[in-house]
Design an enzyme around this catalytic site. Structure first.
Site, PDB file in Angstrom:
ATOM      1  N   ASP A 199       8.312  20.762  10.604  1.00  0.00           N
ATOM      2  CA  ASP A 199       8.214  21.706   9.612  1.00  0.00           C
ATOM      3  C   ASP A 199       7.326  22.853   9.974  1.00  0.00           C
ATOM      4  OD1 ASP A 199       6.155  19.686   9.615  1.00  0.00           O
ATOM      5  OD2 ASP A 199       5.640  20.759   7.920  1.00  0.00           O
ATOM      6  N   GLU A 200       7.318  23.989   9.258  1.00  0.00           N
ATOM      7  CA  GLU A 200       6.485  24.977   9.461  1.00  0.00           C
ATOM      8  C   GLU A 200       5.968  25.304  10.920  1.00  0.00           C
ATOM      9  OE1 GLU A 200       4.098  24.712   5.424  1.00  0.00           O
ATOM     10  OE2 GLU A 200       3.547  23.228   6.903  1.00  0.00           O
TER      11      GLU A 200
END
Ligand code: TNX
Length: 533
Positions: free
Chosen positions: A340-341
């Site tokens: 993620d991210e």
């Protein structure tokens, strides 16, 4: 109310004749099975959370007495569930409750062939005893959670209580809607000790969760010992958000968590978040950085600034070592690789990284789980992606995840504006974040996993997850305040048939749980949406 104490019939006292007659009438009615069972303090069968697949109340209740035995067969697994049940019941009842293969009646745990699936069970309760039947020990364990909720809330106390200990009569037949019912705990932003993790395990087991996802690494801390890269834990684990001392699990600590989780029939899903969320690793080993310079440890709460060096070969040696050691420790099927991210990893690099890392996970015998950004790369065959978007997530991003789902990638649903337990309930909640909005109790419960992500087939949905990120949470009481009362709602979405879904009746069942939480010493959010009594 002691109407269930039949021996009172024989000892009416002068001046209390009318009361005694009522007792007799009640006892007789109970003996014939005609009385409504929600008398005295037996909890009605239709109050259970998660709502069982089918409930057929009726007949006399069972009463646990000083002579009650917990009857098991000879197997170690069933005995384990029996011992667990005894551990719940002994402190508050004060009874001996031997776990034994001998005798009649009492509380019986039995394995049998039948259409219970891997986790389902049947519970029969009547005057002569309670029998829980399942195909596997996990089903017995979930049945025990139901039995617990059928007893008065005071059963959860850790000192002897007066009772009486009635279990409503009737039959529950139950099997989960989804096989993935996970709670996630972020032990990176703030470190939680083995005992604190065990306590959280006990909380989630109450509601029939079957997976504990441990977020073991992030920018602020690396929490698991890795022999081949020892500084990850000793240095990378040496702090946390706010600059506290952090900590890490030795391999023995981690095994103790695994053992405890297994005793609660929870599978641990370890996560090493990569290629972003890796400052703790990058700070521990300079060679993991593209420029060969180790950044300082990080104790803030920003995200998206760190990345492993996708172009360096040493990165994959590192990943191989970490995954090998973690896979060897973990009996569960899954290994979560985050993803993620990764805002400071160019997309092309991100895809290249995932292409190399997923086969490493497979090489060590595990199935990949990734945050839903993995759908933007090429999810490996059999991989699961965990959707953590929200209403405002772009249609294009949702469509990408839905497309992966149509192509066979399994979906775990943990929409941030529904299931994130670290979101504030309202603007006045003292703890938590609000980037996904405020998540009141109704909002977290009132959605359907099967129909949630547009374009994703219901058959791709493997279940739900309730993540608890800990940027703002540093002690177990704070975890509980954020988890309760939302944690049971997500459990119900994962366990109960869609046909039982109804906020108006759910909120009444939820309110009825509060005395239990109080008996357990759980501090919970008194949501004005719930009719607490
Ligand atoms: C988003 S959810 C994150 C985490 C944060 C969390 C805080 C996800 C996959 N990434 O890094 O801790 O929000 O709510």
């Amino acid at each position: 109310m002691r109407a269930h104490r039949r021996h009172h019939r024989t000892t009416p006292r002068t001046g209390r004749l009318l009361g005694s007659l009522l007792l007799v009438a009640a006892a007789c009615a109970m003996a014939t099975g005609a009385a409504p069972v929600h008398r005295a303090n037996a909890t009605p069968m239709d109050r259970v959370i998660p709502a069982p697949a089918s409930v057929d109340p009726g007949g006399a209740p069972y009463r646990i007495t000083p002579g009650t035995r917990i009857r098991v067969d000879g197997s170690r697994e069933v005995r384990g569930v029996g011992d667990y049940l005894a551990g719940v019941l002994r402190p508050s009842t004060g009874y001996r409750l031997p776990v034994t293969t001998e005798g009649h009646g009492g509380i019986r745990l039995r394995l049998a062939k039948g259409s219970y699936g891997d986790e389902g069970y049947r519970l029969d309760s009547g005057a002569s005893g309670v029998t829980i039947t399942a195909r596997k020990a996990a089903g017995l364990f979930h049945g025990v959670q139901t039995l617990r909720q059928l007893l008065p809330a005071a059963v959860e106390k850790d000192s002897v209580q007066p009772g009486p200990w009635l279990v409503a009569g009737g039959t529950v037949e139950d099997t989960p809607r989804y096989g993935w019912r996970a709670a996630m705990l972020d032990v990176s932003r703030h470190f939680f000790t083995v005992d604190e993790v065990k306590q959280y395990i006990d909380r989630v087991a109450l509601y029939k969760y079957n997976k504990l996802h441990l977020h073991l690494s992030d920018d602020q801390g690396w929490r698991i010992a890795v022999d081949s890269w020892p500084r990850l834990a000793t240095y990378g684990g040496s702090t946390e958000v706010g600059g506290g001392p952090g900590g890490y699990y030795t391999k023995d600590d981690y095994k103790e968590i695994l053992r405890y989780a297994a005793s609660r029939h929870l599978e641990v899903v370890p996560e090493i978040d990569m290629p972003g969320h890796t400052n703790a690793a990058l700070a521990s080993y300079a060679e993991l950085n593209c420029d060969g310079v180790a950044p300082p440890l990080y104790t803030g709460t920003q995200v998206g600034f760190s990345s492993l060096c996708v172009g360096k070969e040493v990165t994959y040696d590192f990943v191989d070592d970490v995954v090998r050691e973690l896979a060897a420790l973990t009996p569960g099927r899954y290994l979560h690789i985050g993803g993620d991210e990764a805002h400071s990893t160019p997309h092309e690099d991100f895809a290249a990284f995932m292409k190399r890392v997923q086969p490493i996970v497979a090489k060590y015998g595990k199935t990949v789980v990734g945050w839903h950004q993995l759908a933007s790369a090429e999810p490996a065959e059999g991989a699961l992606v965990q959707y953590w978007g929200l209403d405002r997530t772009s249609d294009a991003e949702k469509a990408q995840v839905a497309e992966a789902a149509r192509n066979g990638t399994g979906l775990i649903l943990s929409p941030a504006d529904r299931t994130y337990l670290d979101m504030k309930y309202t603007k006045d909640t003292p703890l938590g974040l609000s980037w996904a909005g405020y998540v009141e109790v109704q909002r977290s419960y009132d959605w359907d996993p099967a129909a949630y992500l547009p374009g994703a087939p219901a058959s791709a949905v493997r279940g739900v997850e309730a993540p608890l990120w800990t940027e703002t949470l540093s002690d177990p009481e704070q975890l509980e305040f954020m988890a309760f009362p939302r944690l049971p709602g997500v459990a119900e979405l994962g366990w109960s048939p869609a046909s039982t879904h109804d906020w108006d009746t759910y909120k009444v069942r939820l309110a009825a749980q509060a005395p239990r939480w109080e008996a357990m010493g759980i501090d919970y959010y008194r949501s004005p949406q719930v009719p607490w009594t």
